[in-house]
Design an enzyme around this catalytic site. Structure first.
Site, short mmCIF file in Angstrom:
data_model
loop_
_atom_site.label_atom_id
_atom_site.label_comp_id
_atom_site.label_asym_id
_atom_site.label_seq_id
_atom_site.Cartn_x
_atom_site.Cartn_y
_atom_site.Cartn_z
N ASP A 10 0.86 -1.16 0.00
CA ASP A 10 0.00 0.00 0.00
C ASP A 10 0.91 1.23 0.00
OD1 ASP A 10 -2.42 1.63 0.56
OD2 ASP A 10 -1.47 1.87 2.52
N ASP A 12 -0.23 5.13 1.00
CA ASP A 12 -0.48 6.09 2.09
C ASP A 12 -0.50 5.39 3.44
OD1 ASP A 12 -0.86 8.59 0.63
OD2 ASP A 12 -2.68 7.65 -0.17
#
Length: 218
Positions: A10, A12
């Site tokens: 991922d 953020d």
């Protein structure tokens, strides 16, 4: 033989310390449009989702037109107005370089739109680290497994040879739905108690702490 051939990150809250900026921009967007301002906890809970899914949760009564306006205002806040810093986490690049040097393939599966991911990959210089990526405007929102399934197919990796790394319960549930292992990071959107609900193989408190878990040296 490596336990994992492919590590999917991922963005953020996992590689970039951007949770604070996302919270601030979401709150400022609501303020600017005279809407109910969501709490920090509520915003943390939608980080990782596509923007449309996030707005469904935060502002379920908003019309389609209002949501389009919110997306426009949020983009302006994030790109131009809000000055909250969003550096990459300490140790993130060292982690990526170490994994590459040990022969792992790397990819990104993010709630960002393609334009947003391409921008931060260029700004950070991280673009060369990843062989592939999928974004929220190219697939169904997390926790649907489409992003991971497409990355596995593109890179010709079996699910049992892939690993997802994320800071959100949505990341870990996406991994569960795709039948791949996951590591949770407790320094982003969600804390260890919430991440543990998705049964990751480990929860770590810094980027470099996951290196021995991935490489099998623990």
């Amino acid at each position: 033989m490596k336990r994992y051939e492919l590590v999917i990150f991922d963005w953020d809250g996992t590689l970039m310390d951007s949770v604070g900026k996302i919270v601030a921009c979401m709150q400022q967007t609501a303020t600017q449009l005279n809407m109910l301002v969501p709490t920090e906890a509520a915003i943390r809970d939608i980080i990782g989702l596509s923007m449309n899914e996030a707005l469904n949760v935060l502002h379920p009564a908003a019309s389609a037109q209002t949501r389009e306006e919110m997306i426009s205002v949020y983009r302006q806040q994030y790109l131009q107005l809000n000055k909250t810093p969003s550096p990459v986490f300490d140790g993130a690049e060292e982690l990526l370089l170490a994994l590459k040097s040990s022969g792992h393939s790397l990819a990104v599966a993010t709630g960002k739109a393609r334009a947003g991911l391409d921008r931060v990959l260029t700004e950070t210089g991280f673009a060369t680290h990843f062989q592939a990526s999928r974004c929220a405007d190219e697939a169904k929102s997390k926790p649907h497994p489409q992003m991971l399934n497409e990355l596995l197919q593109q890179l010709n990796v079996a699910p049992q040879k892939a690993l997802m790394v994320g800071d959100s319960i949505h990341d870990l549930n996406m991994a569960n739905n795709a039948g791949i292992d996951a590591i949770g990071v407790s320094y982003g959107a969600h804390r260890s108690d919430k991440l543990s609900q998705a049964n990751p193989i480990a929860i770590v408190s810094s980027p470099l702490a996951m290196l021995p878990v991935i490489t099998g040296s623990v």
